[in-house]
Design an enzyme around this catalytic site. Structure first.
Site, PDB file in Angstrom:
ATOM      1  N   THR A  72       0.841  -1.203   0.000  1.00  0.00           N
ATOM      2  CA  THR A  72       0.000   0.000   0.000  1.00  0.00           C
ATOM      3  C   THR A  72       0.875   1.252   0.000  1.00  0.00           C
ATOM      4  O   THR A  72       0.652   2.189  -0.781  1.00  0.00           O
ATOM      5  CB  THR A  72      -0.942  -0.008   1.220  1.00  0.00           C
ATOM      6  N   ASN A 150      -5.254  -9.763  -7.800  1.00  0.00           N
ATOM      7  CA  ASN A 150      -5.264 -10.532  -6.556  1.00  0.00           C
ATOM      8  C   ASN A 150      -6.453 -11.479  -6.432  1.00  0.00           C
ATOM      9  O   ASN A 150      -6.371 -12.510  -5.781  1.00  0.00           O
ATOM     10  CB  ASN A 150      -5.226  -9.587  -5.351  1.00  0.00           C
ATOM     11  N   GLN A 178       1.158  -9.071  -6.188  1.00  0.00           N
ATOM     12  CA  GLN A 178       0.767 -10.483  -6.315  1.00  0.00           C
ATOM     13  C   GLN A 178       1.668 -11.262  -7.273  1.00  0.00           C
ATOM     14  O   GLN A 178       1.516 -12.475  -7.402  1.00  0.00           O
ATOM     15  CB  GLN A 178      -0.685 -10.589  -6.802  1.00  0.00           C
ATOM     16  N   CYS A 324     -17.557  -7.172   2.384  1.00  0.00           N
ATOM     17  CA  CYS A 324     -18.637  -6.817   3.299  1.00  0.00           C
ATOM     18  C   CYS A 324     -18.572  -5.318   3.554  1.00  0.00           C
ATOM     19  O   CYS A 324     -17.834  -4.853   4.410  1.00  0.00           O
ATOM     20  CB  CYS A 324     -18.479  -7.588   4.592  1.00  0.00           C
TER      21      CYS A 324
HETATM   22  N1  PLP Z   1      -1.756  -4.573  -4.142  1.00  0.00           N
HETATM   23  C1  PLP Z   1      -2.242  -5.810  -4.344  1.00  0.00           C
HETATM   24  C2  PLP Z   1      -2.484  -6.305  -5.726  1.00  0.00           C
HETATM   25  C3  PLP Z   1      -2.517  -6.628  -3.242  1.00  0.00           C
HETATM   26  O1  PLP Z   1      -3.004  -7.855  -3.442  1.00  0.00           O
HETATM   27  C4  PLP Z   1      -2.276  -6.119  -1.932  1.00  0.00           C
HETATM   28  C5  PLP Z   1      -2.615  -6.928  -0.750  1.00  0.00           C
HETATM   29  O2  PLP Z   1      -3.551  -7.709  -0.748  1.00  0.00           O
HETATM   30  C6  PLP Z   1      -1.772  -4.830  -1.791  1.00  0.00           C
HETATM   31  C7  PLP Z   1      -1.524  -4.082  -2.930  1.00  0.00           C
HETATM   32  C8  PLP Z   1      -1.490  -4.240  -0.449  1.00  0.00           C
HETATM   33  O3  PLP Z   1      -0.285  -4.748   0.071  1.00  0.00           O
HETATM   34  P1  PLP Z   1       0.070  -4.582   1.619  1.00  0.00           P
HETATM   35  O4  PLP Z   1      -0.828  -5.498   2.364  1.00  0.00           O
HETATM   36  O5  PLP Z   1       1.497  -5.003   1.755  1.00  0.00           O
HETATM   37  O6  PLP Z   1      -0.118  -3.156   1.973  1.00  0.00           O
END
Ligand code: PLP
Length: 392
Positions: A72, A150, A178, A324
């Site tokens: 993130t 994801n 991912q 949800c």
């Molecule tokens: N981007 C994608 C495609 C993800 O699948 C995720 C987590 O599920 C994230 C970003 C966020 O990553 P993080 O949990 O390390 O902040």
């Protein structure tokens, strides 16, 4: 009861080798890497080794790797840097199926006056490439596209797309959270300027990630303060996390072949067996190129949450295709963007395997799933209606 964990796109088990590599940095080598004394300052060497391990996995140079707190933050840092470095450009481009880390960020930039193009996908989750290229203009600051989705595992042709975008003088970011550790990545061969990764998705610890920044890319830090990370991200270095991520990258490189062959076969076995055993089921994005570890299967006329609860009774951990939100069960924006009918999107389950998944586990899931769906359908008025309609 044994836990059968097939939710590896949510997070993964930390590899024992990674835990072992990290432990000394909690107990004996707990210094601050920015200290003048050798107890802390010596850690710079360990951080450098980890940076090289991360770079090696994606074909980058160590100095192109910036450590962050995860996917993130890497995403937000990349977009922030691009927009701050190109203040005159007011158009940004992404897709309709991004993770909330990008989706919500772009919606916020939209509220703040940026023009945002959310490029659509087809019924298999494949990006409408013509729409993407037609949306680009002199005003476009950055294109951000996830490398692999994801929820469905559908892969975007990032090598080609990044070259096309870069040839137009526009920055290209990819959320490869991912993708890392599942398929080979080589940024020296494509046009990616910025790439996000997150250690907990490939058997590293949570709370540590990295942003690849191609040499020469203009950069403005998002988090300011101390001079850590060459002034590109302030804050005391998470040394155990950094060391763990480095070790996880080295392991991921070693295990890429296993994931690409054995795990892929396990995923295919699981998918084919479920589609065969359960009537009115289908694989979301099943015709597209996908990650080797992921399958999202729609079981029509049942609720994903109800399926997950029953799976949980057998110790099987997976995810549903719903989010949800505020008490109402909305099907995921990804499945909606693909045009998956509501009756199927609601009953979608994502199984995501890993290097640690075994054939016995897959057989167990194949054994337990059909009766679970049958039990729920026997209670569903919609299923009764649908089967009666099909008979007439
Ligand atoms: N981007 C994608 C495609 C993800 O699948 C995720 C987590 O599920 C994230 C970003 C966020 O990553 P993080 O949990 O390390 O902040």
């Amino acid at each position: 009861m044994k836990t059968i964990y097939v939710d590896n796109n949510a997070t993964t088990k930390v590899a024992p080798e990674v835990v072992e590599a990290m432990l000394p940095y909690f107990t004996e080598r707990y210094g601050n890497a920015s200290s003048m004394h050798s107890f802390g300052g010596g850690l710079v060497v360990d951080i450098r080794r980890a940076r090289t391990q991360v770079a090696d996995l994606i074909g980058a140079r160590p100095e192109e790797i910036l450590f962050t707190s995860g996917g993130t933050e890497s995403d937000a840092t990349a977009i922030h840097a691009a927009l701050q470095s190109n203040p005159d450009k007011r158009h940004i481009v992404t897709s309709r199926v991004e993770h909330p880390a990008i989706k919500t960020l772009f919606e916020r930039y939209q509220k703040n006056g940026y023009r945002v193009t959310f490029v659509p996908v087809d019924g298999e989750g494949r990006l409408e490439q013509t729409a993407l290229l037609e949306s680009l203009s002199d005003d476009t600051a950055i294109v951000s596209l996830m490398w692999a989705n994801n929820e469905t595992g559908v892969i975007n042709p990032i090598d080609d797309l990044s070259r096309e975008v870069r040839a137009r003088g526009i920055l290209f970011h990819t959320d490869a959270v991912q993708t890392v550790g599942k398929i080979p990545i080589d940024v020296s061969q494509n046009g990616v300027d910025l790439l996000s990764m997150s250690a907990h998705k490939f058997h590293g610890p949570k709370g540590i990630g990295a942003l690849y920044i191609r040499k020469g890319t203009k950069f403005k830090p998002m988090v300011v303060g101390g001079h850590q990370e060459g002034g590109r991200r302030a804050g005391t270095e998470n040394v155990p996390g950094i060391v763990g991520m480095g070790r996880a990258c080295a392991l991921a490189g070693e295990n890429l072949e296993d994931v690409g062959t054995r795990v892929r076969q396990l995923r295919d076995t699981l998918e084919q067996a479920l589609l065969q055993a359960v009537p009115r089921s289908m694989a979301n994005g099943g015709q597209a190129e996908r990650l080797p570890n992921t399958t999202s299967i729609a079981f029509e006329y049942v609720e994903g949450e109800a399926i997950l609860l029953l799976m949980n009774e057998y110790g099987i951990c997976a995810s549903s295709g719903s989010a949800c939100t505020s008490g109402s069960l909305e099907p995921s924006h990804v499945l909606r963007a693909m045009g998956v009918p509501f009756t199927a999107a609601h009953g979608s389950i994502r199984y995501s395997l890993s290097h640690y998944t075994t054939r016995e586990e897959v057989d167990y899931i194949v054994d337990k799933m059909p009766p679970i769906i049958e039990r729920l359908r026997s209670m569903s008025p919609f299923w009764k209606q649908a089967t009666e309609a099909a008979m007439h």
